[in-house]
Enzyme design. Structure first.
Site, PDB file in Angstrom:
ATOM      1  CB  SER A   1      -0.848  -0.009   1.286  1.00 47.89           C
ATOM      2  OG  SER A   1      -1.474   1.246   1.494  1.00 47.89           O
TER       3      SER A   1
ATOM      4  CE1 TYR B   1      -4.426  -2.063   5.029  1.00 45.38           C
ATOM      5  CE2 TYR B   1      -3.294   0.016   4.593  1.00 45.38           C
ATOM      6  CZ  TYR B   1      -3.957  -1.114   4.135  1.00 45.38           C
ATOM      7  OH  TYR B   1      -4.148  -1.301   2.781  1.00 45.38           O
TER       8      TYR B   1
HETATM    9  P1  NAD Z   1     -11.211  -6.402  -0.316  1.00 50.20           P
HETATM   10  O1  NAD Z   1     -11.733  -6.201   1.065  1.00 50.20           O
HETATM   11  O2  NAD Z   1     -12.152  -6.318  -1.459  1.00 50.20           O
HETATM   12  O3  NAD Z   1     -10.435  -7.808  -0.406  1.00 50.20           O
HETATM   13  C1  NAD Z   1      -9.762  -8.389   0.675  1.00 50.20           C
HETATM   14  C2  NAD Z   1      -9.592  -9.876   0.424  1.00 50.20           C
HETATM   15  O4  NAD Z   1      -8.868 -10.444   1.524  1.00 50.20           O
HETATM   16  C3  NAD Z   1     -10.908 -10.627   0.323  1.00 50.20           C
HETATM   17  O5  NAD Z   1     -10.874 -11.478  -0.799  1.00 50.20           O
HETATM   18  C4  NAD Z   1     -10.968 -11.463   1.593  1.00 50.20           C
HETATM   19  O6  NAD Z   1     -11.606 -12.724   1.403  1.00 50.20           O
HETATM   20  C5  NAD Z   1      -9.487 -11.648   1.925  1.00 50.20           C
HETATM   21  N1  NAD Z   1      -9.292 -11.861   3.362  1.00 50.20           N
HETATM   22  C6  NAD Z   1      -9.484 -10.964   4.364  1.00 50.20           C
HETATM   23  N2  NAD Z   1      -9.257 -11.557   5.555  1.00 50.20           N
HETATM   24  C7  NAD Z   1      -8.902 -12.832   5.307  1.00 50.20           C
HETATM   25  C8  NAD Z   1      -8.535 -13.941   6.132  1.00 50.20           C
HETATM   26  N3  NAD Z   1      -8.507 -13.851   7.460  1.00 50.20           N
HETATM   27  N4  NAD Z   1      -8.250 -15.115   5.537  1.00 50.20           N
HETATM   28  C9  NAD Z   1      -8.309 -15.230   4.180  1.00 50.20           C
HETATM   29  N5  NAD Z   1      -8.628 -14.227   3.349  1.00 50.20           N
HETATM   30  C10 NAD Z   1      -8.927 -13.038   3.915  1.00 50.20           C
HETATM   31  O7  NAD Z   1     -10.068  -5.307  -0.468  1.00 50.20           O
HETATM   32  P2  NAD Z   1      -9.030  -4.959  -1.647  1.00 50.20           P
HETATM   33  O8  NAD Z   1      -8.988  -3.500  -1.762  1.00 50.20           O
HETATM   34  O9  NAD Z   1      -9.251  -5.779  -2.848  1.00 50.20           O
HETATM   35  O10 NAD Z   1      -7.665  -5.386  -0.906  1.00 50.20           O
HETATM   36  C11 NAD Z   1      -6.654  -6.162  -1.493  1.00 50.20           C
HETATM   37  C12 NAD Z   1      -5.311  -5.702  -0.969  1.00 50.20           C
HETATM   38  O11 NAD Z   1      -5.030  -4.395  -1.458  1.00 50.20           O
HETATM   39  C13 NAD Z   1      -5.204  -5.603   0.555  1.00 50.20           C
HETATM   40  O12 NAD Z   1      -3.965  -6.135   0.993  1.00 50.20           O
HETATM   41  C14 NAD Z   1      -5.247  -4.114   0.817  1.00 50.20           C
HETATM   42  O13 NAD Z   1      -4.584  -3.752   2.015  1.00 50.20           O
HETATM   43  C15 NAD Z   1      -4.541  -3.592  -0.411  1.00 50.20           C
HETATM   44  N6  NAD Z   1      -4.790  -2.172  -0.705  1.00 50.20           N
HETATM   45  C16 NAD Z   1      -6.037  -1.745  -1.078  1.00 50.20           C
HETATM   46  C17 NAD Z   1      -6.233  -0.392  -1.321  1.00 50.20           C
HETATM   47  C18 NAD Z   1      -7.583   0.165  -1.750  1.00 50.20           C
HETATM   48  O14 NAD Z   1      -7.730   1.390  -1.767  1.00 50.20           O
HETATM   49  N7  NAD Z   1      -8.550  -0.661  -2.101  1.00 50.20           N
HETATM   50  C19 NAD Z   1      -5.166   0.503  -1.205  1.00 50.20           C
HETATM   51  C20 NAD Z   1      -3.921   0.024  -0.822  1.00 50.20           C
HETATM   52  C21 NAD Z   1      -3.738  -1.318  -0.583  1.00 50.20           C
END
Ligand code: NAD
Length: 268
Positions: free
Chosen positions: A144, A157
């Site tokens: 991130s 985080y």
């Molecule tokens: P999201 O909430 O849509 O997806 C999160 C995924 O993680 C889901 O598929 C969920 O099933 C899985 N997950 C969560 N807890 C779990 C557990 N205990 N065991 C197994 N699986 C688990 O969010 P996203 O935005 O697609 O996030 C994906 C990655 O991107 C994350 O690491 C997040 O920190 C990172 N990220 C997202 C953003 C944003 O703005 N969306 C920005 C920076 C980083």
């Protein structure tokens, strides 16, 4: 023409939705077998499977290992290894809890660190030796902007994502000499997204919208104005496109990086 990832197998954690599904779809589009993973309803799993088959995945297998549970991770990695050699590991699953540092409970700290950081470590320690043996491997860790800069109310985080960037750099160094240009080498990189349109940002959008009379669009605009100079959200497919590029043979010498996709956030 041969697809770029034909014959390759990719595990994308948290790929039932959001950025993970977008990455898995890009890899599937180049012929990779996909290990679909996440916590999801049967309907969500069926939807993700359909998306990946439609994109071109020759095979898709679903695992629901809870990443807070080391034994569950080990069992999943063992079963994958007995099925196929794992060529690509995308540690994408992550959770967010926004709370002032002093109010972050031990439970919040443990949950965020275990999913966002420890799970990536366990998957990497189990996947990297095989990749080195075969001379090709790609680890793409979805960190991130919060692996590069801090924000208030995100202590667990930010700590987890800085940790993930550091962990990735160590692994990149330890495996830099594996394989060759011909075999593709073994690389370990982070992608560092800024605001990207997925479910994880929803609580923050809703909270900001509430401060602005319930106007969702105004809430998003306000969050962007604060941090992301482009003032545009990223689409998950854009993170997917970069992950795919990192997996290509042409990227054999790109390792140990933490690449922001953040509209200029970390340039400030
Ligand atoms: P999201 O909430 O849509 O997806 C999160 C995924 O993680 C889901 O598929 C969920 O099933 C899985 N997950 C969560 N807890 C779990 C557990 N205990 N065991 C197994 N699986 C688990 O969010 P996203 O935005 O697609 O996030 C994906 C990655 O991107 C994350 O690491 C997040 O920190 C990172 N990220 C997202 C953003 C944003 O703005 N969306 C920005 C920076 C980083």
């Amino acid at each position: 023409m041969t697809a770029l990832l034909e014959g390759k197998t990719a595990l994308v954690t948290g790929s039932v939705q959001g950025i993970g599904l977008a990455i898995a779809r890009e890899l599937a589009g180049e012929g990779a077998r996909i290990v679909l993973h996440g916590l999801a309803t049967p309907e969500q799993v069926a939807h993700a499977e359909a998306v990946l088959h439609a994109a071109g995945a020759p095979e898709v297998r679903f695992f629901d290992a809870d990443l807070r549970d080391v034994a569950a991770i080990e069992a999943m990695m063992d079963e994958i290894a007995r099925w196929q050699a794992l060529d690509i590991l995308v540690n994408n699953a992550g959770i967010q809890r926004t709370v002032p540092l002093a109010e972050a409970t031990p439970e919040i700290w443990d949950a965020v660190l275990s999913v966002n950081l420890s799970a990536a470590f366990h998957c990497m320690r189990l996947a990297l030796p095989g990749m080195a043996e075969r001379g090709y491997g790609r680890v793409v860790n979805i960190a991130s902007v919060h692996g590069l800069v801090a924000s208030t109310n995100k202590a667990p985080y930010v700590a987890s994502k800085y940790g993930l960037v550091g962990l990735s750099r160590v692994a990149a160094l330890e495996y830099a000499g594996a394989g060759s240009r011909e075999s593709g080498g073994v690389t370990v990189n982070c992608i560092c997204p800024g605001w990207t349109e997925t479910a994880i940002i929803e609580p923050q959008v809703v909270a900001r919208a509430a401060e602005m009379g319930g106007d969702r669009q105004a809430g998003v605009a306000s969050l962007l104005a604060e941090k992301q100079p482009s003032r545009r959200l990223s689409d998950p497919s854009e993170i997917g496109a970069l992950a795919l590029w990192l997996c290509a043979p042409v990227a054999h010498n790109v390792t140990g990086t933490a690449i922001p996709v953040d509209g200029g956030w970390t340039a400030q």
